[in-house]
Design a protein around this motif. Sequence first.
Motif, PDB file in Angstrom:
ATOM      1  N   LYS A   1       0.840  -1.201   0.000  1.00 31.78           N
ATOM      2  CA  LYS A   1       0.000   0.000   0.000  1.00 31.78           C
ATOM      3  C   LYS A   1       0.874   1.250   0.000  1.00 31.78           C
ATOM      4  N   ASN A   2       1.908   1.268   0.854  1.00 37.44           N
ATOM      5  CA  ASN A   2       2.816   2.418   0.918  1.00 37.44           C
ATOM      6  C   ASN A   2       3.541   2.608  -0.407  1.00 37.44           C
ATOM      7  N   ALA A   3       4.014   1.524  -0.993  1.00 37.47           N
ATOM      8  CA  ALA A   3       4.715   1.614  -2.278  1.00 37.47           C
ATOM      9  C   ALA A   3       3.782   2.151  -3.355  1.00 37.47           C
ATOM     10  N   LYS A   4       2.530   1.687  -3.343  1.00 39.56           N
ATOM     11  CA  LYS A   4       1.554   2.158  -4.334  1.00 39.56           C
ATOM     12  C   LYS A   4       1.280   3.642  -4.141  1.00 39.56           C
ATOM     13  N   GLU A   5       1.110   4.067  -2.896  1.00 41.92           N
ATOM     14  CA  GLU A   5       0.850   5.482  -2.607  1.00 41.92           C
ATOM     15  C   GLU A   5       2.028   6.351  -3.049  1.00 41.92           C
ATOM     16  N   ILE A   6       3.234   5.872  -2.800  1.00 43.79           N
ATOM     17  CA  ILE A   6       4.424   6.621  -3.209  1.00 43.79           C
ATOM     18  C   ILE A   6       4.482   6.720  -4.730  1.00 43.79           C
ATOM     19  N   ARG A   7       4.223   5.600  -5.431  1.00 42.62           N
ATOM     20  CA  ARG A   7       4.234   5.621  -6.898  1.00 42.62           C
ATOM     21  C   ARG A   7       3.188   6.582  -7.435  1.00 42.62           C
ATOM     22  N   LEU A   8       1.971   6.518  -6.873  1.00 38.80           N
ATOM     23  CA  LEU A   8       0.903   7.407  -7.344  1.00 38.80           C
ATOM     24  C   LEU A   8       1.245   8.870  -7.076  1.00 38.80           C
ATOM     25  N   GLY A   9       1.778   9.119  -5.900  1.00 36.33           N
ATOM     26  CA  GLY A   9       2.145  10.498  -5.557  1.00 36.33           C
ATOM     27  C   GLY A   9       3.215  11.051  -6.472  1.00 36.33           C
ATOM     28  N   THR A  10       4.241  10.245  -6.752  1.00 33.68           N
ATOM     29  CA  THR A  10       5.304  10.727  -7.641  1.00 33.68           C
ATOM     30  C   THR A  10       4.796  10.892  -9.054  1.00 33.68           C
TER      31      THR A  10
ATOM     32  N   GLU B   1       1.706  11.708  -9.923  1.00 35.82           N
ATOM     33  CA  GLU B   1       0.894  12.927  -9.935  1.00 35.82           C
ATOM     34  C   GLU B   1       1.787  14.161  -9.916  1.00 35.82           C
ATOM     35  N   TYR B   2       2.834  14.125  -9.096  1.00 32.15           N
ATOM     36  CA  TYR B   2       3.754  15.260  -9.012  1.00 32.15           C
ATOM     37  C   TYR B   2       4.462  15.462 -10.351  1.00 32.15           C
ATOM     38  N   ALA B   3       4.964  14.377 -10.929  1.00 37.64           N
ATOM     39  CA  ALA B   3       5.645  14.473 -12.224  1.00 37.64           C
ATOM     40  C   ALA B   3       4.682  14.970 -13.292  1.00 37.64           C
ATOM     41  N   ASP B   4       3.441  14.487 -13.267  1.00 36.55           N
ATOM     42  CA  ASP B   4       2.447  14.922 -14.247  1.00 36.55           C
ATOM     43  C   ASP B   4       2.164  16.406 -14.108  1.00 36.55           C
ATOM     44  N   SER B   5       2.057  16.893 -12.877  1.00 31.77           N
ATOM     45  CA  SER B   5       1.771  18.322 -12.696  1.00 31.77           C
ATOM     46  C   SER B   5       2.941  19.174 -13.190  1.00 31.77           C
ATOM     47  N   ILE B   6       4.168  18.750 -12.931  1.00 29.62           N
ATOM     48  CA  ILE B   6       5.342  19.494 -13.401  1.00 29.62           C
ATOM     49  C   ILE B   6       5.402  19.451 -14.923  1.00 29.62           C
ATOM     50  N   LEU B   7       5.180  18.286 -15.508  1.00 23.52           N
ATOM     51  CA  LEU B   7       5.204  18.173 -16.968  1.00 23.52           C
ATOM     52  C   LEU B   7       4.075  18.971 -17.593  1.00 23.52           C
ATOM     53  N   ASN B   8       2.920  19.030 -16.950  1.00 19.94           N
ATOM     54  CA  ASN B   8       1.804  19.842 -17.446  1.00 19.94           C
ATOM     55  C   ASN B   8       2.196  21.317 -17.440  1.00 19.94           C
ATOM     56  N   LYS B   9       2.850  21.736 -16.383  1.00 25.07           N
ATOM     57  CA  LYS B   9       3.304  23.118 -16.274  1.00 25.07           C
ATOM     58  C   LYS B   9       4.300  23.437 -17.388  1.00 25.07           C
ATOM     59  N   VAL B  10       5.232  22.533 -17.622  1.00 28.30           N
ATOM     60  CA  VAL B  10       6.219  22.714 -18.697  1.00 28.30           C
ATOM     61  C   VAL B  10       5.513  22.774 -20.050  1.00 28.30           C
ATOM     62  N   GLU B  11       4.516  21.905 -20.231  1.00 24.44           N
ATOM     63  CA  GLU B  11       3.769  21.884 -21.492  1.00 24.44           C
ATOM     64  C   GLU B  11       3.080  23.226 -21.732  1.00 24.44           C
ATOM     65  N   GLU B  12       2.501  23.800 -20.686  1.00 24.66           N
ATOM     66  CA  GLU B  12       1.837  25.092 -20.830  1.00 24.66           C
ATOM     67  C   GLU B  12       2.841  26.181 -21.214  1.00 24.66           C
ATOM     68  N   ILE B  13       4.000  26.149 -20.584  1.00 21.17           N
ATOM     69  CA  ILE B  13       5.035  27.144 -20.891  1.00 21.17           C
ATOM     70  C   ILE B  13       5.478  27.006 -22.344  1.00 21.17           C
ATOM     71  N   LEU B  14       5.676  25.765 -22.765  1.00 21.43           N
ATOM     72  CA  LEU B  14       6.114  25.530 -24.146  1.00 21.43           C
ATOM     73  C   LEU B  14       5.032  25.933 -25.141  1.00 21.43           C
ATOM     74  N   LYS B  15       3.764  25.688 -24.801  1.00 24.50           N
ATOM     75  CA  LYS B  15       2.674  26.107 -25.689  1.00 24.50           C
ATOM     76  C   LYS B  15       2.659  27.619 -25.833  1.00 24.50           C
ATOM     77  N   GLU B  16       2.821  28.311 -24.700  1.00 21.18           N
ATOM     78  CA  GLU B  16       2.846  29.767 -24.745  1.00 21.18           C
ATOM     79  C   GLU B  16       4.004  30.249 -25.608  1.00 21.18           C
ATOM     80  N   ALA B  17       5.173  29.639 -25.433  1.00 23.36           N
ATOM     81  CA  ALA B  17       6.334  30.031 -26.223  1.00 23.36           C
ATOM     82  C   ALA B  17       6.084  29.772 -27.707  1.00 23.36           C
ATOM     83  N   LEU B  18       5.474  28.629 -28.030  1.00 19.93           N
ATOM     84  CA  LEU B  18       5.172  28.310 -29.423  1.00 19.93           C
ATOM     85  C   LEU B  18       4.190  29.310 -30.008  1.00 19.93           C
TER      86      LEU B  18
END
Length: 145
Positions: free
Chosen positions: A106-115, A117-134
């Motif tokens: 359960k702990n391993a699953k929670e850690i995987r899901l949390g990371t 989600e965190y990676a997805d939010s950072i990548l989403n932020k980067v995607e928005e920045i790149l879209k704006e730049a484009l």
Amino acid sequence: MEILSILETLEDIIEKSVSVPFSGRCLVDREEILEIIKEMRLKLPDDLKQAKWVKEERQRILMEAQKEANNVVKEAESKISALVDEHEISKQAYDQANEIISNAQKNAKEIRLGTREYADSILNKVEEILKEALEVVQADRSELK
């Protein structure tokens, strides 16, 4: 953004380069283009660097979680084998080991899901920045035409 001005410089160099007759190709100064690319790499937004770090950090956390889960499983197996001699103690140890394994999974699953989600939010932020730049680059190119 400095990247946009560097891209404009790169476009200018390509547009002003000598055309090869009877083809859509042109001749450019390799060193000049490579220098501009090197400058672009140095000026990339920190979000791109952070996204790379997040990806690496996510992988490291997942590996640590897996190691921890494996250690917990090994520890549970050791406890089970040590308590096999007596029936009641063995039953309790088996139940406790299953609970430990379940908690570790359960702990391993929670850690995987949390990371993730965190990676997805950072990548989403980067995607928005790149879209704006484009969009800015496309608008600037439209104005140039």
